[in-house]
Design an enzyme around this catalytic site. Structure first.
Site, short mmCIF file in Angstrom:
data_model
loop_
_atom_site.label_atom_id
_atom_site.label_comp_id
_atom_site.label_asym_id
_atom_site.label_seq_id
_atom_site.Cartn_x
_atom_site.Cartn_y
_atom_site.Cartn_z
N SER A 17 16.02 108.80 7.67
CA SER A 17 15.12 109.02 8.56
C SER A 17 14.48 110.60 7.63
O SER A 17 13.84 110.51 6.13
CB SER A 17 16.21 110.18 10.08
OG SER A 17 15.07 111.36 10.32
N ASP A 57 12.06 104.11 18.48
CA ASP A 57 10.91 105.48 17.51
C ASP A 57 9.64 105.25 17.41
O ASP A 57 9.22 104.63 18.70
CB ASP A 57 10.80 105.07 15.73
CG ASP A 57 11.88 105.51 15.26
OD1 ASP A 57 12.79 106.74 15.21
OD2 ASP A 57 13.40 104.53 14.46
N HIS A 101 16.36 105.71 16.88
CA HIS A 101 16.20 106.50 15.68
C HIS A 101 17.61 106.59 15.03
O HIS A 101 17.55 106.93 14.15
CB HIS A 101 15.93 107.91 15.70
CG HIS A 101 15.45 108.55 14.21
ND1 HIS A 101 14.44 108.17 13.98
CD2 HIS A 101 16.20 109.40 13.97
CE1 HIS A 101 14.23 108.95 12.88
NE2 HIS A 101 16.01 109.87 12.91
N1 LIG Z 1 16.45 117.29 15.85
C1 LIG Z 1 16.49 116.03 15.84
C2 LIG Z 1 17.08 115.99 15.14
C3 LIG Z 1 17.05 114.77 14.62
O1 LIG Z 1 15.82 114.17 14.22
C4 LIG Z 1 17.76 113.93 13.09
C5 LIG Z 1 19.49 113.99 13.48
C6 LIG Z 1 20.78 113.42 13.28
C7 LIG Z 1 20.06 112.19 11.90
C8 LIG Z 1 18.06 111.85 11.04
C9 LIG Z 1 17.08 113.13 12.31
N2 LIG Z 1 16.23 113.06 11.74
C10 LIG Z 1 15.41 113.34 10.38
O2 LIG Z 1 16.00 113.18 9.82
C11 LIG Z 1 16.02 115.65 16.95
O3 LIG Z 1 15.14 115.16 17.46
O4 LIG Z 1 16.64 114.58 17.19
#
Ligand SMILES: N[C@@H](CC(=O)c1ccccc1NC=O)C(=O)O
Length: 306
Positions: free
Chosen positions: A163, A248, A280
């Site tokens: 991510s 995703d 994801h």
């Molecule tokens: N608030 C976000 C959190 C999130 O995107 C996320 C959480 C944990 C690991 C990776 C993530 N996304 C990108 O870095 C969500 O909608 O899931």
């Protein structure tokens, strides 16, 4: 809204999205299929915490090793059972939209990889609001330089990010290593459900404070750089796997596919995998399992069986 229709990216689908739709596309937890959003995030942390506890309990590790002078510039190294001078190293950069997550809950892949002879390094970096994107990119660069200097006989350094961490890993495709006095022995990149063009993310509520101007977004967008001025691998054999979960969001799929296409056009040895029936978070937490397809791809890439 800003002039979303102008400029070189005319036709980018996100420019036609409402603010709500953009917010939705860039909220990974809203796309999970087996759990509720909150439950998915909780499970992700829990699996990460447990995997980290198990990894630390083996004792074959060096924890909180400083790779720079800053308080947050620390990494954990997990070694395989069989001691060897010339180990492959996999360095992992956690996600959490550059504002959550830590190395202390991100040792997902340690057990199946160390069991096969790979040293795994989990890297901490200063998340926002303490760190800016430029600082995070710099810290990731420093952490790689540190590992190369500490282990000059390594059998390859492989970068893996999830991510926002896949974004940071992909920024290393642009690094100018000669500035750092050492060229790391980079043999592969595993980019998992990442974001590579930060411009659409500027318009989402979670990230607006990190991405204050278009200039910051472009400077920190591997997609933008590679499209504008392609880079060449230091080692032509260096492999890049761009991977995204079936569940995703369409925007995450588009970001991964476009990075992959741009890399191929630029001459990189890139491949693309949409991983079947994972969201994801599952795409990453399944790395705790040795039989998971991505664990197997990583091992085959490191040991050159494919
Ligand atoms: N608030 C976000 C959190 C999130 O995107 C996320 C959480 C944990 C690991 C990776 C993530 N996304 C990108 O870095 C969500 O909608 O899931």
């Amino acid at each position: 809204m800003d002039d979303l229709d102008g400029g070189p990216k005319r036709g980018a689908p996100w420019k036609r999205m409402s603010k709500e739709e953009l917010e939705n596309q860039y909220s990974p937890s809203r796309w999970v299929v087996r759990l509720g959003a909150e439950e998915a995030l909780r499970t992700y942390s829990q699996i990460g915490n447990e995997a980290t506890k198990r990894a630390q309990a083996t004792g074959r590790n060096l924890l909180d090793v400083p790779y720079g002078d800053g308080e947050g510039e620390k990494l954990d190294i997990y070694f395989p059972e069989a001691v060897s001078e010339a180990l492959p190293f996999l360095m992992f950069f956690h996600g959490g939209y550059w504002q959550s997550g830590s190395k202390d809950s991100s040792a997902f892949m340690v057990s199946p990889l160390t069991a096969q002879g790979v040293a795994v390094v989990i890297v901490a970096y200063d998340i926002a609001p303490k760190g800016t994107l430029d600082q995070m990119v710099d810290q990731v660069t420093q952490s790689i330089v540190f590992v190369q200097k500490q282990y000059p006989g390594n059998q390859g350094i492989y970068l893996c990010g999830h991510s926002a961490g896949a974004h940071l890993a992909a920024m290393m495709l642009l690094a100018n290593w000669t500035e750092h006095g050492v060229t790391p022995n980079l043999k592969g990149f595993f980019l998992v459900s990442g974001i590579y063009d930060l411009e659409p993310v500027m318009h989402t509520s979670e990230n607006a404070s990190l991405l204050t101007t278009l200039e910051v977004a472009q400077r920190n967008s591997p997609q933008w750089h590679l499209q504008t001025a392609p880079t060449q691998p230091v080692d032509p054999a260096c492999r890049i796997l761009v991977t995204v979960g079936q569940h995703d969001s369409p925007e995450f799929h588009r970001q991964s596919r476009e990075l992959y296409q741009t890399l191929r056009r630029g001459g990189w040895k890139a491949s693309f995998e949409e991983l079947h029936d994972v969201d994801h978070f599952e795409i990453l937490w399944n790395l705790t399992q040795k039989d998971y397809v991505l664990t197997q791809i990583i091992l085959k890439t490191i040991f050159q069986e494919s």
